[in-house]
Write a protein that holds these residues in place. Structure first.
Motif, short mmCIF file in Angstrom:
data_model
loop_
_atom_site.label_atom_id
_atom_site.label_comp_id
_atom_site.label_asym_id
_atom_site.label_seq_id
_atom_site.Cartn_x
_atom_site.Cartn_y
_atom_site.Cartn_z
N ALA A 1 37.83 20.78 -18.19
CA ALA A 1 37.77 21.72 -19.31
C ALA A 1 36.81 21.16 -20.36
O ALA A 1 36.51 19.97 -20.37
N SER A 2 36.33 22.05 -21.20
CA SER A 2 35.49 21.63 -22.32
C SER A 2 35.98 22.33 -23.57
O SER A 2 36.91 23.14 -23.53
N SER A 3 35.34 22.05 -24.68
CA SER A 3 35.80 22.62 -25.95
C SER A 3 35.60 24.13 -26.01
O SER A 3 36.30 24.81 -26.74
N ASN A 4 34.65 24.66 -25.27
CA ASN A 4 34.39 26.11 -25.34
C ASN A 4 34.72 26.86 -24.05
O ASN A 4 34.34 28.01 -23.90
N SER A 5 35.41 26.23 -23.11
CA SER A 5 35.83 26.94 -21.89
C SER A 5 37.18 26.41 -21.44
O SER A 5 37.52 25.25 -21.68
N PRO A 6 37.97 27.26 -20.79
CA PRO A 6 39.30 26.83 -20.35
C PRO A 6 39.22 25.90 -19.14
O PRO A 6 38.15 25.70 -18.56
N ALA A 7 40.36 25.38 -18.74
CA ALA A 7 40.42 24.54 -17.54
C ALA A 7 40.00 25.37 -16.35
O ALA A 7 40.45 26.50 -16.16
N SER A 8 39.09 24.83 -15.56
CA SER A 8 38.55 25.56 -14.41
C SER A 8 37.90 24.57 -13.46
O SER A 8 37.87 23.37 -13.72
N ILE A 9 37.36 25.10 -12.38
CA ILE A 9 36.62 24.26 -11.43
C ILE A 9 35.24 24.01 -12.03
O ILE A 9 34.47 24.94 -12.25
N THR A 10 34.96 22.74 -12.33
CA THR A 10 33.68 22.40 -12.97
C THR A 10 32.60 22.05 -11.95
O THR A 10 31.42 22.23 -12.23
N SER A 11 32.98 21.54 -10.80
CA SER A 11 32.00 21.29 -9.74
C SER A 11 32.66 21.51 -8.39
O SER A 11 33.86 21.27 -8.24
N LEU A 12 31.88 21.97 -7.45
CA LEU A 12 32.39 22.31 -6.12
C LEU A 12 31.38 21.86 -5.08
O LEU A 12 30.20 22.20 -5.18
N SER A 13 31.84 21.07 -4.13
CA SER A 13 30.99 20.65 -3.01
C SER A 13 31.54 21.29 -1.75
O SER A 13 32.73 21.21 -1.47
N ILE A 14 30.66 21.93 -0.99
CA ILE A 14 31.04 22.59 0.26
C ILE A 14 30.24 21.96 1.39
O ILE A 14 29.02 21.83 1.28
N THR A 15 30.92 21.59 2.46
CA THR A 15 30.28 21.00 3.62
C THR A 15 30.46 21.92 4.82
O THR A 15 31.58 22.30 5.15
N ASN A 16 29.36 22.28 5.47
CA ASN A 16 29.39 23.10 6.67
C ASN A 16 29.61 22.16 7.86
O ASN A 16 28.80 21.27 8.12
N LEU A 17 30.70 22.36 8.58
CA LEU A 17 31.04 21.47 9.69
C LEU A 17 30.55 21.96 11.05
O LEU A 17 30.80 21.32 12.06
N LYS A 18 29.89 23.09 11.08
CA LYS A 18 29.36 23.62 12.34
C LYS A 18 27.85 23.43 12.39
O LYS A 18 27.18 23.29 11.37
N ASP A 19 27.32 23.47 13.59
CA ASP A 19 25.89 23.25 13.81
C ASP A 19 25.12 24.57 13.76
O ASP A 19 24.33 24.85 14.65
N LYS A 20 25.41 25.38 12.75
CA LYS A 20 24.68 26.63 12.54
C LYS A 20 24.78 26.96 11.06
O LYS A 20 25.69 26.52 10.37
N PRO A 21 23.83 27.73 10.53
CA PRO A 21 23.85 28.03 9.10
C PRO A 21 25.08 28.86 8.69
O PRO A 21 25.58 29.66 9.46
#
Length: 184
Positions: A60-80
């Motif tokens: 959270a920050s002073s001007n936004s509520p608690a939320s997801i601030t960063s998200l990492s996604i990993t593709n586990l398959k050998d295709k886009p």
């Protein structure tokens, strides 16, 4: 060419009859065929379907509520993996919201990862804010052109370090900075 003929003549002159009593050559072919099918299915299964894992940071920050601030996604398959939007589902309240939409769609190449900072919002219209719970239980769904993929949470790097290094004593590191530069 004479060398090849000599080698072939020598190969045909060997007597394989003692081996035939131990192993039937048809059995050997059958085993090779079964192994070939198993390898083919394993290789093909890496292309079938979609699979992804995520690692989310809540803040959270002073001007936004608690939320997801960063998200990492990993593709586990050998295709886009082509993503049109990311939805967050809260298990406790059985509710969800769209974390981010992508236009043009977000493309994650096969066996690669991407890190993104979701767009900020002012407020979630649910009380209390689910991100303030001590044991947050969320699910991330990636909406693609044909389905919704449920992502599994990735293991935290901190928990992996703790698990492997629990019998050792950690050393504290201090870093002095001046004008955002490390001093030596």
């Amino acid at each position: 060419m004479d060398l090849v003929n000599d080698i072939l003549t020598t190969m045909y002159s060997f007597d394989f009859s003692p081996l035939e009593s131990l192993i039937d050559l048809n059995d050997l072919r059958n085993i090779a065929a079964i192994l070939g099918v198993a390898i083919g299915l394993t290789t093909a299964s890496k292309k079938w379907g979609n699979k992804a894992v995520y690692f989310a940071t809540v803040g959270a920050s002073s001007n936004s509520p608690a939320s997801i601030t960063s998200l990492s996604i990993t593709n586990l398959k050998d295709k886009p993996l082509i993503i049109y939007e990311i939805n967050v589902l809260f298990k406790k309240t059985n509710s969800y919201f769209c974390l981010q939409k992508f236009y043009p769609p977000l493309v994650i190449k096969g066996l690669e990862a991407i890190s993104l900072d979701p767009t900020k919002y002012s407020k979630l219209e649910i009380e209390p804010n689910p991100f303030l719970e001590l044991h947050l239980k969320i699910e991330i769904f990636l909406i693609t052109d044909s389905s919704a993929i449920k992502c599994k949470p990735a293991k935290s790097p901190g928990s992996i370090v703790f698990q492997k290094m629990k019998k050792y004593k950690p050393i504290t590191v201090s870093k002095n900075k001046f004008n955002k530069k490390n001093l030596q």
